[in-house]
Design a protein around this motif. Structure first.
Motif, PDB file in Angstrom:
ATOM      1  N   PHE A  78       3.466  -6.974-118.953  1.00  0.00           N
ATOM      2  CA  PHE A  78       2.064  -7.408-118.931  1.00  0.00           C
ATOM      3  C   PHE A  78       1.591  -7.665-117.501  1.00  0.00           C
ATOM      4  CE2 PHE A  78       2.723  -8.985-123.461  1.00  0.00           C
ATOM      5  CZ  PHE A  78       1.964  -7.970-124.021  1.00  0.00           C
ATOM      6  N   ALA A  79       2.422  -8.333-116.713  1.00  0.00           N
ATOM      7  CA  ALA A  79       2.039  -8.667-115.340  1.00  0.00           C
ATOM      8  C   ALA A  79       1.793  -7.397-114.529  1.00  0.00           C
ATOM      9  CB  ALA A  79       3.118  -9.522-114.680  1.00  0.00           C
ATOM     10  N   GLY A  80       2.671  -6.414-114.658  1.00  0.00           N
ATOM     11  CA  GLY A  80       2.525  -5.180-113.908  1.00  0.00           C
ATOM     12  C   GLY A  80       1.295  -4.391-114.309  1.00  0.00           C
ATOM     13  N   VAL A  81       1.079  -4.271-115.616  1.00  0.00           N
ATOM     14  CA  VAL A  81      -0.062  -3.494-116.116  1.00  0.00           C
ATOM     15  C   VAL A  81      -1.386  -4.174-115.763  1.00  0.00           C
ATOM     16  CG1 VAL A  81      -1.236  -2.675-118.205  1.00  0.00           C
ATOM     17  CG2 VAL A  81       1.238  -2.401-117.977  1.00  0.00           C
ATOM     18  N   PHE A  98      -0.680 -15.285-114.228  1.00  0.00           N
ATOM     19  CA  PHE A  98      -1.069 -16.332-115.183  1.00  0.00           C
ATOM     20  C   PHE A  98      -1.509 -15.759-116.535  1.00  0.00           C
ATOM     21  CE2 PHE A  98      -1.356 -18.854-111.255  1.00  0.00           C
ATOM     22  CZ  PHE A  98      -0.635 -19.967-111.652  1.00  0.00           C
ATOM     23  N   LEU A  99      -2.145 -14.592-116.536  1.00  0.00           N
ATOM     24  CA  LEU A  99      -2.501 -13.972-117.815  1.00  0.00           C
ATOM     25  C   LEU A  99      -1.251 -13.574-118.598  1.00  0.00           C
ATOM     26  CD1 LEU A  99      -5.632 -11.681-117.189  1.00  0.00           C
ATOM     27  CD2 LEU A  99      -5.482 -13.805-118.504  1.00  0.00           C
ATOM     28  N   SER A 100      -0.222 -13.105-117.897  1.00  0.00           N
ATOM     29  CA  SER A 100       1.025 -12.754-118.593  1.00  0.00           C
ATOM     30  C   SER A 100       1.647 -13.993-119.232  1.00  0.00           C
ATOM     31  CB  SER A 100       2.015 -12.108-117.616  1.00  0.00           C
ATOM     32  OG  SER A 100       2.531 -13.043-116.692  1.00  0.00           O
ATOM     33  N   LYS A 101       1.459 -15.143-118.600  1.00  0.00           N
ATOM     34  CA  LYS A 101       1.971 -16.395-119.165  1.00  0.00           C
ATOM     35  C   LYS A 101       1.177 -16.801-120.402  1.00  0.00           C
ATOM     36  CE  LYS A 101       5.116 -16.945-116.069  1.00  0.00           C
ATOM     37  NZ  LYS A 101       6.547 -16.825-116.442  1.00  0.00           N
ATOM     38  N   VAL A 102      -0.146 -16.640-120.320  1.00  0.00           N
ATOM     39  CA  VAL A 102      -0.997 -16.995-121.457  1.00  0.00           C
ATOM     40  C   VAL A 102      -0.692 -16.092-122.649  1.00  0.00           C
ATOM     41  CG1 VAL A 102      -3.382 -17.047-122.289  1.00  0.00           C
ATOM     42  CG2 VAL A 102      -2.839 -17.914-119.999  1.00  0.00           C
ATOM     43  N   ILE A 103      -0.541 -14.805-122.397  1.00  0.00           N
ATOM     44  CA  ILE A 103      -0.307 -13.843-123.473  1.00  0.00           C
ATOM     45  C   ILE A 103       1.034 -14.090-124.164  1.00  0.00           C
ATOM     46  CG2 ILE A 103       0.067 -11.395-123.995  1.00  0.00           C
ATOM     47  CD1 ILE A 103      -1.905 -10.763-121.713  1.00  0.00           C
ATOM     48  N   THR A 104       2.063 -14.363-123.373  1.00  0.00           N
ATOM     49  CA  THR A 104       3.408 -14.524-123.942  1.00  0.00           C
ATOM     50  C   THR A 104       3.738 -15.966-124.305  1.00  0.00           C
ATOM     51  OG1 THR A 104       4.368 -14.774-121.716  1.00  0.00           O
ATOM     52  CG2 THR A 104       4.246 -12.535-122.638  1.00  0.00           C
ATOM     53  N   GLY A 105       2.919 -16.908-123.863  1.00  0.00           N
ATOM     54  CA  GLY A 105       3.184 -18.305-124.163  1.00  0.00           C
ATOM     55  C   GLY A 105       4.308 -18.902-123.345  1.00  0.00           C
TER      56      GLY A 105
END
Length: 356
Positions: free
Chosen positions: A6-9, A66-73
């Motif tokens: 997610f972070a890379g994309v 931070f979005l990757s953290k929100v998406i994956t919890g």
């Protein structure tokens, strides 16, 4: 592992769509690049190209993380936040330098003492904080022992560690800054190194001493505080730089400026320190070291003998003055950087295999 993807994309997507918006904004304000008159004549046509493009991938990396953290919890970690903070802090110093050069029309930008003071404040803050925040296994984001593919030797103590960390941060930042002289050269090279650190972070997580009970050979484990999150940061940086390269490759629509080069150098140093691969980064980022050494050799030779070794330093301009086209120099230097990454990863794996 999903957060790495997610972070890379997300980083890639944000710079692909965000960089052209930044180009329009910077062009409207007239924030164009200054080109040296004593450089290759082909570069004169680049005068006025929007600069400070590092803003694009700095913001994209932070948002992607931070979005990757929100998406994956998954929660952020101290190691990840420290590397992002180092990147942003060094980027801020570079932004002030670029801003004064372009907006204030002062060709040298920040005065040398002010620029060094800014880098010292950011670097010391990172180094001191990196020795705090121990986890349940007693691991802090950084170690006071020197490292190659892992920690080795005796502890050097906190004071010498801060000095060593500062040297790494300044060296990598200046290395990327010197490499950023041709369209896409530094961006493409940095993308490869961040890809390598994504792999290293994943490997260290799978072979972490925190998972010693499930490993076939616990003696070969890695004492790294947050290896998986370092891979998330590296992936976000890789994606953001790759998207930025779309606009930064020849003919460049935007330059990263000191804003970007200091930020990338800081991020590389931070990843190396927190992943316990401090000396290995000199090989993984071999192109940056090679170009920096060309400047050291040129200056040293001129001061000692009055003669120049290269037609012009940094090294990429020497080959331009020999008649190589800009694209040819960039592609061949990318090949050199790719070989450095392959050899570096090979040594990293060999270090693990030797312990099995």
């Amino acid at each position: 592992m999903n957060q790495i993807l997610f972070a890379g994309v997300i980083g890639l997507f944000l710079t692909l769509i965000g960089t052209p918006l930044l180009i329009k904004l910077l062009a409207r304000k007239g924030y164009g690049q200054y080109i040296r008159d004593d450089g290759p004549k082909e570069h004169h046509s680049k005068r006025g190209t929007p600069t400070m493009g590092g803003i694009a991938f700095i913001l994209a990396t932070i948002i992607a993380y931070f979005l990757s953290k929100v998406i994956t919890g998954k929660p952020p970690t101290f190691s990840g936040l420290l590397v992002l903070g180092l990147m942003a802090g060094m980027g801020l110093v570079g932004f002030l330098d670029d801003y004064i050069k372009i907006v204030k029309r002062r060709s040298l930008g920040l005065r040398a003492k002010a620029k060094m003071a800014g880098q010292l404040i950011v670097g010391i803050s990172f180094a001191v904080l990196a020795l705090q925040f121990a986890d349940n296994h007693g691991n802090t984001p950084a170690s006071t022992r020197l490292s190659f593919v892992e920690d080795f030797g005796w502890t050097i103590g906190p004071v010498l560690f801060v000095i060593w960390a500062l040297f790494m941060i300044l060296a990598m930042s200046n290395g990327v800054n010197l490499t950023d002289g041709l369209d896409g050269l530094a961006t493409g090279a940095a993308t490869m190194v961040f890809g390598a650190y994504t792999f290293i972070g994943v490997w260290q997580f799978q072979e972490s001493c925190a998972n010693a009970q499930t490993l076939t050979n616990p003696a070969a484990c890695y004492e790294v505080r947050d290896p998986l999150d370092l891979a998330v940061v590296a992936s976000a940086l890789m994606g953001a730089c790759f998207g930025f390269l779309w606009w930064n490759t020849s003919p460049a629509k935007i330059f990263m400026g000191d804003t970007g080069s200091l930020a990338l150098g800081g991020a590389l140093a931070g990843l190396a320190i927190c992943s316990r691969t401090e000396l290995l980064v000199a090989l993984l980022g071999g192109l940056f070291v090679l170009i920096t050494m060309s400047v050291v050799i040129q200056v040293g030779s001129f001061r000692l003998t009055g003669r120049r070794v290269f037609r012009m330093a940094p090294l990429q301009h020497h080959f331009e003055l020999k008649g190589w086209s800009e694209v040819l120099v960039v592609v061949r230097f990318w090949i050199i950087q790719g070989m450095c990454v392959i050899v570096g990863l090979g040594l990293f794996y060999a270090g693990w295999a030797a312990k099995k």
